[in-house]
Design a protein around this motif. Structure first.
Motif, PDB file in Angstrom:
ATOM      1  N   LYS A 168      -9.949   4.873  13.346  1.00 23.47           N
ATOM      2  CA  LYS A 168      -8.900   4.860  14.364  1.00 23.47           C
ATOM      3  C   LYS A 168      -7.546   4.463  13.771  1.00 23.47           C
ATOM      4  O   LYS A 168      -6.513   5.024  14.123  1.00 23.47           O
ATOM      5  N   THR A 211      -6.222   7.416  11.714  1.00 27.21           N
ATOM      6  CA  THR A 211      -5.770   8.486  12.606  1.00 27.21           C
ATOM      7  C   THR A 211      -4.427   8.121  13.239  1.00 27.21           C
ATOM      8  O   THR A 211      -3.523   8.959  13.309  1.00 27.21           O
ATOM      9  N   ALA A 212      -4.285   6.892  13.695  1.00 31.96           N
ATOM     10  CA  ALA A 212      -3.028   6.449  14.302  1.00 31.96           C
ATOM     11  C   ALA A 212      -1.900   6.454  13.283  1.00 31.96           C
ATOM     12  O   ALA A 212      -0.752   6.794  13.609  1.00 31.96           O
ATOM     13  N   GLU A 267      -1.709   8.455  10.637  1.00 25.45           N
ATOM     14  CA  GLU A 267      -1.412   9.849  10.287  1.00 25.45           C
ATOM     15  C   GLU A 267      -0.554  10.527  11.346  1.00 25.45           C
ATOM     16  O   GLU A 267       0.379  11.269  11.023  1.00 25.45           O
ATOM     17  N   PHE A 268      -0.841  10.259  12.621  1.00 25.03           N
ATOM     18  CA  PHE A 268      -0.125  10.926  13.706  1.00 25.03           C
ATOM     19  C   PHE A 268       0.982  10.067  14.315  1.00 25.03           C
ATOM     20  O   PHE A 268       1.549  10.425  15.345  1.00 25.03           O
ATOM     21  N   SER A 269       1.307   8.933  13.717  1.00 19.17           N
ATOM     22  CA  SER A 269       2.351   8.013  14.183  1.00 19.17           C
ATOM     23  C   SER A 269       2.147   7.632  15.651  1.00 19.17           C
ATOM     24  O   SER A 269       3.074   7.673  16.456  1.00 19.17           O
ATOM     25  N   SER A 270       0.952   7.251  15.982  1.00 20.66           N
ATOM     26  CA  SER A 270       0.624   6.847  17.346  1.00 20.66           C
ATOM     27  C   SER A 270       0.843   5.346  17.517  1.00 20.66           C
ATOM     28  O   SER A 270       0.755   4.572  16.575  1.00 20.66           O
TER      29      SER A 270
END
Length: 89
Positions: A50, A53-54, A56-59
Protein backbone atom coordinates in the motif's frame (compact mmCIF):
# COMPACT_ATOMS: atom_id res chain seq x y z
CA UNK A 1 -36.39 27.84 43.50
CA UNK A 2 -33.26 26.67 41.67
CA UNK A 3 -30.08 25.55 43.33
CA UNK A 4 -26.88 26.99 41.89
CA UNK A 5 -24.49 24.03 41.54
CA UNK A 6 -20.74 24.44 41.09
CA UNK A 7 -20.37 21.05 39.37
CA UNK A 8 -16.95 19.40 39.65
CA UNK A 9 -15.50 22.49 41.28
CA UNK A 10 -17.04 21.68 44.65
CA UNK A 11 -15.26 18.31 44.77
CA UNK A 12 -11.80 19.73 44.11
CA UNK A 13 -9.78 20.72 47.15
CA UNK A 14 -8.82 24.35 47.44
CA UNK A 15 -5.10 23.61 47.57
CA UNK A 16 -3.43 20.76 45.71
CA UNK A 17 0.23 19.93 45.91
CA UNK A 18 2.04 19.84 42.54
CA UNK A 19 3.18 16.27 43.23
CA UNK A 20 -0.42 15.21 43.77
CA UNK A 21 -1.54 16.88 40.52
CA UNK A 22 1.29 15.14 38.62
CA UNK A 23 0.36 11.78 40.16
CA UNK A 24 -3.29 12.22 39.14
CA UNK A 25 -2.27 13.15 35.58
CA UNK A 26 0.01 10.09 35.35
CA UNK A 27 -2.75 7.80 36.57
CA UNK A 28 -5.14 9.32 34.02
CA UNK A 29 -2.57 8.88 31.25
CA UNK A 30 -1.84 5.26 32.18
CA UNK A 31 -5.56 4.46 32.13
CA UNK A 32 -5.79 5.20 28.38
CA UNK A 33 -2.62 3.33 27.32
CA UNK A 34 -3.00 0.53 24.79
CA UNK A 35 -0.92 -2.57 24.28
CA UNK A 36 1.32 -2.71 21.23
CA UNK A 37 -0.38 -4.50 18.34
CA UNK A 38 1.35 -7.58 17.00
CA UNK A 39 1.63 -7.68 13.21
CA UNK A 40 2.35 -10.81 11.23
CA UNK A 41 4.36 -11.02 8.01
CA UNK A 42 1.27 -10.90 5.79
CA UNK A 43 0.08 -7.62 7.35
CA UNK A 44 3.54 -6.06 7.04
CA UNK A 45 3.76 -7.07 3.38
CA UNK A 46 0.29 -5.63 2.74
CA UNK A 47 1.32 -2.33 4.38
CA UNK A 48 4.47 -2.19 2.24
CA UNK A 49 2.44 -2.75 -0.94
CA UNK A 50 0.00 0.00 0.00
CA UNK A 51 2.85 2.40 0.80
CA UNK A 52 4.61 1.71 -2.51
CA UNK A 53 1.35 2.12 -4.44
CA UNK A 54 0.58 5.42 -2.70
CA UNK A 55 4.11 6.64 -3.36
CA UNK A 56 3.92 5.68 -7.06
CA UNK A 57 0.58 7.39 -7.70
CA UNK A 58 1.14 10.35 -5.29
CA UNK A 59 -1.90 9.46 -3.22
CA UNK A 60 -2.74 10.90 0.16
CA UNK A 61 -2.31 8.35 2.95
CA UNK A 62 -3.44 8.19 6.56
CA UNK A 63 -1.19 6.37 9.03
CA UNK A 64 -2.11 5.27 12.53
CA UNK A 65 1.12 4.87 14.46
CA UNK A 66 1.47 3.25 17.89
CA UNK A 67 3.91 5.20 20.05
CA UNK A 68 4.46 4.77 23.79
CA UNK A 69 1.04 3.21 24.37
CA UNK A 70 -1.00 5.67 22.31
CA UNK A 71 -2.22 5.76 18.71
CA UNK A 72 -1.32 8.84 16.66
CA UNK A 73 -2.78 9.57 13.24
CA UNK A 74 -0.75 11.19 10.47
CA UNK A 75 -2.08 12.23 7.07
CA UNK A 76 0.00 13.26 4.07
CA UNK A 77 1.83 12.19 0.96
CA UNK A 78 4.84 9.90 0.77
CA UNK A 79 7.85 11.35 -1.03
CA UNK A 80 10.41 8.63 -0.37
CA UNK A 81 11.34 5.77 1.93
CA UNK A 82 14.64 5.73 3.79
CA UNK A 83 15.73 2.08 4.15
CA UNK A 84 18.65 2.87 6.45
CA UNK A 85 16.69 4.65 9.19
CA UNK A 86 13.30 3.04 8.33
CA UNK A 87 11.63 6.42 7.93
CA UNK A 88 8.80 7.48 5.66
CA UNK A 89 9.37 10.99 4.32
Amino acid sequence: MSIKDRGKLKWQPALMLPEYVKLLNDVNKDYYRQVKPILDEYQLEEFENKIHTAMEFSSTVKFTVWEDGFDWEYTGMIHRLDPITNLII
